[in-house]
Design an enzyme around this catalytic site. Sequence first.
Site, PDB file in Angstrom:
ATOM      1  N   HIS A  15    -100.912  24.969 -11.289  1.00  0.00           N
ATOM      2  CA  HIS A  15     -99.753  24.586 -12.128  1.00  0.00           C
ATOM      3  C   HIS A  15     -99.708  23.064 -12.154  1.00  0.00           C
ATOM      4  CE1 HIS A  15     -95.389  25.287 -13.500  1.00  0.00           C
ATOM      5  NE2 HIS A  15     -95.611  23.976 -13.593  1.00  0.00           N
ATOM      6  N   HIS A  17     -99.106  19.406 -14.671  1.00  0.00           N
ATOM      7  CA  HIS A  17     -98.743  18.708 -15.914  1.00  0.00           C
ATOM      8  C   HIS A  17     -99.572  17.439 -16.006  1.00  0.00           C
ATOM      9  CE1 HIS A  17     -95.163  21.243 -16.530  1.00  0.00           C
ATOM     10  NE2 HIS A  17     -95.131  21.256 -15.219  1.00  0.00           N
ATOM     11  N   LYS A 101     -97.680  30.691 -21.072  1.00  0.00           N
ATOM     12  CA  LYS A 101     -96.539  30.245 -20.276  1.00  0.00           C
ATOM     13  C   LYS A 101     -95.232  30.561 -20.986  1.00  0.00           C
ATOM     14  CE  LYS A 101     -94.366  27.980 -17.029  1.00  0.00           C
ATOM     15  NZ  LYS A 101     -94.441  26.661 -16.458  1.00  0.00           N
ATOM     16  N   HIS A 138     -91.641  30.426 -16.107  1.00  0.00           N
ATOM     17  CA  HIS A 138     -90.682  29.507 -15.501  1.00  0.00           C
ATOM     18  C   HIS A 138     -89.446  30.357 -15.247  1.00  0.00           C
ATOM     19  CE1 HIS A 138     -88.768  25.497 -14.778  1.00  0.00           C
ATOM     20  NE2 HIS A 138     -87.720  26.296 -14.855  1.00  0.00           N
ATOM     21  N   HIS A 176     -93.860  28.203  -9.456  1.00  0.00           N
ATOM     22  CA  HIS A 176     -93.029  27.396  -8.547  1.00  0.00           C
ATOM     23  C   HIS A 176     -91.829  28.170  -8.010  1.00  0.00           C
ATOM     24  CE1 HIS A 176     -91.133  26.794 -12.410  1.00  0.00           C
ATOM     25  NE2 HIS A 176     -91.876  25.779 -12.775  1.00  0.00           N
ATOM     26  N   ASP A 249     -97.263  21.759  -9.420  1.00  0.00           N
ATOM     27  CA  ASP A 249     -96.232  21.340 -10.385  1.00  0.00           C
ATOM     28  C   ASP A 249     -96.126  19.823 -10.405  1.00  0.00           C
ATOM     29  OD1 ASP A 249     -94.383  21.561 -12.408  1.00  0.00           O
ATOM     30  OD2 ASP A 249     -92.717  22.075 -11.084  1.00  0.00           O
TER      31      ASP A 249
HETATM   32  C1  NCD Z   1     -91.789  19.819 -15.362  1.00  0.00           C
HETATM   33  C2  NCD Z   1     -92.158  18.699 -16.339  1.00  0.00           C
HETATM   34  O1  NCD Z   1     -91.757  17.552 -16.105  1.00  0.00           O
HETATM   35  O2  NCD Z   1     -92.872  18.961 -17.309  1.00  0.00           O
HETATM   36  N1  NCD Z   1     -90.683  19.393 -14.567  1.00  0.00           N
HETATM   37  C3  NCD Z   1     -90.306  19.873 -13.365  1.00  0.00           C
HETATM   38  O3  NCD Z   1     -89.266  19.462 -12.842  1.00  0.00           O
HETATM   39  N2  NCD Z   1     -91.042  20.771 -12.714  1.00  0.00           N
HETATM   40  C4  NCD Z   1     -91.512  21.079 -16.099  1.00  0.00           C
HETATM   41  C5  NCD Z   1     -91.475  22.320 -15.219  1.00  0.00           C
HETATM   42  O4  NCD Z   1     -92.485  22.767 -14.693  1.00  0.00           O
HETATM   43  O5  NCD Z   1     -90.371  22.856 -15.050  1.00  0.00           O
HETATM   44 ZN    ZN Z   2     -94.183  22.649 -14.093  1.00  0.00          ZN
END
Ligand code: NCD
Ligand code: ZN
Length: 347
Positions: A15, A17, A101, A138, A176, A249
């Site tokens: 996971h 970003h 997702k 999520h 998460h 995450d």
């Molecule tokens: C994530 C993001 O910034 O894209 N933020 C977070 O707090 N985890 C999005 C997500 O996974 O919820």
């Molecule tokens: Zn995330």
Amino acid sequence: MTQNRLTIRRPDDWHLHLRDGAMLDAVLPETTRHFGRALIMPNLVPPVVSGDDAKRYRERIVSAVPGDAQFEPLMTLYLTEATQAEDVVAAHRAGLIHAVKLYPAGATTNSDSGVKSMDRVTGVLEQMAEAGVPLCVHGEVTDASIDIFDREAVFIDRVLNPLRERVPKLRVVMEHVTTRDGVQYVLGAGDSMAATITTHHLIINRNHLLVGGIRPHYYCLPIAKREEHRLALREAACSGDQRFFLGTDSAPHLQHLKENACGCAGVFNASNTLSCLAHVFEEEQALDRLEAFASLNGPRFYGLEPNPQSVTLVRQSQAVVYPAEIETSDGPVTVFDPGFDLYWAVH
Ligand code: NCD
Ligand code: ZN
């Protein structure tokens, strides 16, 4: 005798970003240094909704991989009420995407195009179940009347459990997971269900976020919960149970957008995750299970082989120094501070 060396298969991050543009360039080396693969979240603006979008985003990531690194981005699609099942199934069959997702609309950063009514996506989910495409969720409701600390538990009752009863063959990952409720739900759900656990939720509880001043760099969604939940996550991660695996995450935001009157949600932990995990697993006397959590359970769920390479973690006598922030051409991103010194270095 204390153990001071551990060799494990090269880990994956299930996971992650990575964003795009300048942010992608800046954060990608922090992941490729240690990880072989990562499941890439599709919440760009606009989101990655079609097979074509995923193909182009994958190409941008591959061209940003630093020269000598070996790294494979595993793509996902962002489920909307307009998603076409044929597009999803074709992209999965082609090996282009590994999951879809589900973001409930408004649940988190860049989730405005998310799903408002589960009824409108049931058809797509049924075809994903038939084709063996996993759904990553999520797991938080967005109902304004539900307290932010209860949103995961309520999601399980109102959305996740009814969904699994309606489409029992669907393979689902609760992303998460942050509560004892979530851990127990996964444990009771059989092999079609799994969960990722982040680095930071193994380390911080809501006091770290709120006591003695608000710490915007610990603000993420789902929000850190009570200590009893953190302990349940540690137990699950360290158990070796194949349904639990690492999804960092890691979610970069520019520093000034986090240190802000309305700060963004997301913790950036790609740089020091492995050192943090070794610390946690050592505290739990579970170093022998770190490989299952970080390197074996994830590929097993996604039907892939573990990475052929390995990494060695060495416990030093001097603390390992990580940069407090990563520079991007738009400004710095703060690196997760676990709140204690780290001694496990990655070789
Ligand atoms: C994530 C993001 O910034 O894209 N933020 C977070 O707090 N985890 C999005 C997500 O996974 O919820
Ligand atoms: Zn995330």
